[in-house]
Design a protein around this motif. Structure first.
Motif, PDB file in Angstrom:
ATOM      1  N   LEU A 160      -3.741   7.598  -2.593  1.00 51.68           N
ATOM      2  CA  LEU A 160      -4.429   7.264  -3.838  1.00 51.68           C
ATOM      3  C   LEU A 160      -3.433   7.158  -4.988  1.00 51.68           C
ATOM      4  O   LEU A 160      -3.518   6.235  -5.811  1.00 51.68           O
ATOM      5  CB  LEU A 160      -5.480   8.331  -4.145  1.00 51.68           C
ATOM      6  CG  LEU A 160      -6.281   8.127  -5.436  1.00 51.68           C
ATOM      7  CD1 LEU A 160      -7.067   6.824  -5.380  1.00 51.68           C
ATOM      8  CD2 LEU A 160      -7.221   9.312  -5.666  1.00 51.68           C
ATOM      9  N   ALA A 161      -2.462   8.078  -5.039  1.00 52.69           N
ATOM     10  CA  ALA A 161      -1.451   8.043  -6.096  1.00 52.69           C
ATOM     11  C   ALA A 161      -0.647   6.747  -6.037  1.00 52.69           C
ATOM     12  O   ALA A 161      -0.376   6.104  -7.058  1.00 52.69           O
ATOM     13  CB  ALA A 161      -0.528   9.254  -5.982  1.00 52.69           C
TER      14      ALA A 161
ATOM     15  N   GLY B 145      -0.531   3.452  -8.672  1.00 52.62           N
ATOM     16  CA  GLY B 145       0.751   3.246  -9.345  1.00 52.62           C
ATOM     17  C   GLY B 145       1.433   4.503  -9.833  1.00 52.62           C
ATOM     18  O   GLY B 145       2.405   4.440 -10.586  1.00 52.62           O
ATOM     19  N   HIS B 146       0.958   5.675  -9.378  1.00 52.55           N
ATOM     20  CA  HIS B 146       1.579   6.933  -9.795  1.00 52.55           C
ATOM     21  C   HIS B 146       2.691   7.286  -8.806  1.00 52.55           C
ATOM     22  O   HIS B 146       2.505   8.077  -7.880  1.00 52.55           O
ATOM     23  CB  HIS B 146       0.537   8.052  -9.855  1.00 52.55           C
ATOM     24  CG  HIS B 146      -0.623   7.728 -10.731  1.00 52.55           C
ATOM     25  ND1 HIS B 146      -0.485   7.353 -12.047  1.00 52.55           N
ATOM     26  CD2 HIS B 146      -1.964   7.707 -10.473  1.00 52.55           C
ATOM     27  CE1 HIS B 146      -1.676   7.130 -12.578  1.00 52.55           C
ATOM     28  NE2 HIS B 146      -2.589   7.332 -11.640  1.00 52.55           N
TER      29      HIS B 146
ATOM     30  N   SER C 110       2.334   4.803   1.914  1.00 48.49           N
ATOM     31  CA  SER C 110       3.324   3.736   1.752  1.00 48.49           C
ATOM     32  C   SER C 110       2.738   2.357   2.039  1.00 48.49           C
ATOM     33  O   SER C 110       3.046   1.380   1.348  1.00 48.49           O
ATOM     34  CB  SER C 110       4.549   3.987   2.640  1.00 48.49           C
ATOM     35  OG  SER C 110       4.184   4.068   4.011  1.00 48.49           O
ATOM     36  N   GLU C 111       1.873   2.263   3.050  1.00 45.30           N
ATOM     37  CA  GLU C 111       1.282   0.975   3.411  1.00 45.30           C
ATOM     38  C   GLU C 111      -0.013   0.700   2.647  1.00 45.30           C
ATOM     39  O   GLU C 111      -0.466  -0.439   2.574  1.00 45.30           O
ATOM     40  CB  GLU C 111       0.995   0.934   4.917  1.00 45.30           C
ATOM     41  CG  GLU C 111       2.235   1.018   5.785  1.00 45.30           C
ATOM     42  CD  GLU C 111       3.201  -0.101   5.507  1.00 45.30           C
ATOM     43  OE1 GLU C 111       2.775  -1.281   5.518  1.00 45.30           O
ATOM     44  OE2 GLU C 111       4.394   0.197   5.266  1.00 45.30           O
TER      45      GLU C 111
ATOM     46  N   THR D 189      -4.218  16.020   6.077  1.00 47.01           N
ATOM     47  CA  THR D 189      -4.972  14.788   5.840  1.00 47.01           C
ATOM     48  C   THR D 189      -5.314  14.644   4.365  1.00 47.01           C
ATOM     49  O   THR D 189      -5.208  13.558   3.787  1.00 47.01           O
ATOM     50  CB  THR D 189      -6.257  14.790   6.676  1.00 47.01           C
ATOM     51  OG1 THR D 189      -5.910  14.825   8.066  1.00 47.01           O
ATOM     52  CG2 THR D 189      -7.083  13.540   6.410  1.00 47.01           C
ATOM     53  N   MET D 190      -5.711  15.750   3.739  1.00 47.68           N
ATOM     54  CA  MET D 190      -6.038  15.724   2.314  1.00 47.68           C
ATOM     55  C   MET D 190      -4.824  15.320   1.486  1.00 47.68           C
ATOM     56  O   MET D 190      -4.914  14.476   0.583  1.00 47.68           O
ATOM     57  CB  MET D 190      -6.562  17.088   1.880  1.00 47.68           C
ATOM     58  CG  MET D 190      -6.933  17.201   0.405  1.00 47.68           C
ATOM     59  SD  MET D 190      -5.570  17.769  -0.647  1.00 47.68           S
ATOM     60  CE  MET D 190      -5.347  19.455  -0.083  1.00 47.68           C
ATOM     61  N   LEU D 191      -3.666  15.890   1.802  1.00 46.52           N
ATOM     62  CA  LEU D 191      -2.457  15.587   1.042  1.00 46.52           C
ATOM     63  C   LEU D 191      -2.038  14.133   1.222  1.00 46.52           C
ATOM     64  O   LEU D 191      -1.653  13.458   0.256  1.00 46.52           O
ATOM     65  CB  LEU D 191      -1.320  16.519   1.478  1.00 46.52           C
ATOM     66  CG  LEU D 191      -1.505  17.993   1.110  1.00 46.52           C
ATOM     67  CD1 LEU D 191      -0.419  18.840   1.763  1.00 46.52           C
ATOM     68  CD2 LEU D 191      -1.483  18.190  -0.400  1.00 46.52           C
ATOM     69  N   GLU D 192      -2.097  13.635   2.452  1.00 46.88           N
ATOM     70  CA  GLU D 192      -1.726  12.236   2.685  1.00 46.88           C
ATOM     71  C   GLU D 192      -2.696  11.301   1.970  1.00 46.88           C
ATOM     72  O   GLU D 192      -2.297  10.263   1.440  1.00 46.88           O
ATOM     73  CB  GLU D 192      -1.721  11.938   4.190  1.00 46.88           C
ATOM     74  CG  GLU D 192      -1.269  10.535   4.561  1.00 46.88           C
ATOM     75  CD  GLU D 192       0.235  10.319   4.562  1.00 46.88           C
ATOM     76  OE1 GLU D 192       0.673   9.181   4.775  1.00 46.88           O
ATOM     77  OE2 GLU D 192       0.988  11.305   4.340  1.00 46.88           O
TER      78      GLU D 192
END
Length: 231
Positions: free
Chosen positions: A89-90, A94-95, A179-180, A81-84
């Motif tokens: 956020l990235a 725009g990262h 992605s969304e 969950t943290m990684l997603e």
């Protein structure tokens, strides 16, 4: 900040490109060997071993031995969950990496986020549950829970809510979809949805990939159960 959780250490662990690639490879929820993870990260086996040791010491990975091989997985759903969330956020800021390919549209449509469904279909499911008021804020910290109507709906699908409520992990959690850039459903209910949809034959996982394929019958049933929100 001298007191409290050490977010700097977590940031350092996931901030290294090689370690980020290792963690991303394990977002499929499958256990992988050090050799497989070295290939995913584009590094040597010796370098991978060093990175894996740091990730395990930081509590982000666990390992299991089977014969001559060691298999690595994320330490738990909270890591996925943290990684997603960081991915979301990235993307929001725009990262984005420039690497593209034929898998990208499929990844945006439906994919595994450790142990639950992510992508366009998962966001639609979350929106539909909210629109019908099946989800509700359960406390002042903003955690999500099921309303009585929502619990009745989940039970009607053939999913037993009792063991999910008894789990130590949250029943429902909003997880920012990278992605969304909107929320999909995580938590024990999100994991139960993924298992249920697989058991029904509505979705299938691609081997060695996070991509999920939705069958024609599965799309029909999912659209019926989780109608799109009316604008």
């Amino acid at each position: 900040m001298k007191d409290g959780p050490d977010i700097a250490r977590i940031g350092t662990l996931i901030g290294d490109p090689a370690r980020a690639n290792i963690l991303n490879a394990l977002m499929s929820g499958k256990a992988l060997t050090a050799t497989e993870l070295a290939t995913e990260a584009g590094i040597t086996g010796q370098t991978a071993s060093s990175h894996l040791k740091k990730l395990m010491e930081g509590g982000l990975l666990t390992q299991a031995k089977q014969g001559r091989h060691r298999y690595f997985t994320l330490a738990g759903p909270e890591v996925g969950t943290m990684l997603e969330t960081v991915m979301g956020l990235a993307a929001q800021k725009g990262h984005l990496r420039t690497r593209t390919g034929p898998r990208d549209p499929a990844m945006r449509s439906a994919r595994v986020c450790y142990d639950h469904l992510a992508g366009d279909m998962a966001v639609r499911i979350f929106d539909s549950l909210q629109a019908r008021q099946f989800l509700a804020v359960s406390n002042d910290k903003g955690s999500l829970g099921l309303t009585d109507e929502g619990e009745g709906f989940i039970t009607s699908l053939g999913i037993d809510v009792a063991p999910l409520n008894a789990s130590r992990r949250p029943l429902c959690r909003a997880c920012l979809d990278w992605s969304e850039r909107r929320n999909h459903l995580a938590g024990s209910l999100g994991a139960a949805f993924l298992r249920h949809f697989q058991d029904q034959g509505w979705i299938s996982r691609h081997e060695n990939s996070r991509v999920i394929t939705i069958s024609p019958a599965g799309r029909t049933n999912l659209n019926k159960l989780f109608p799109p929100r009316e604008l």
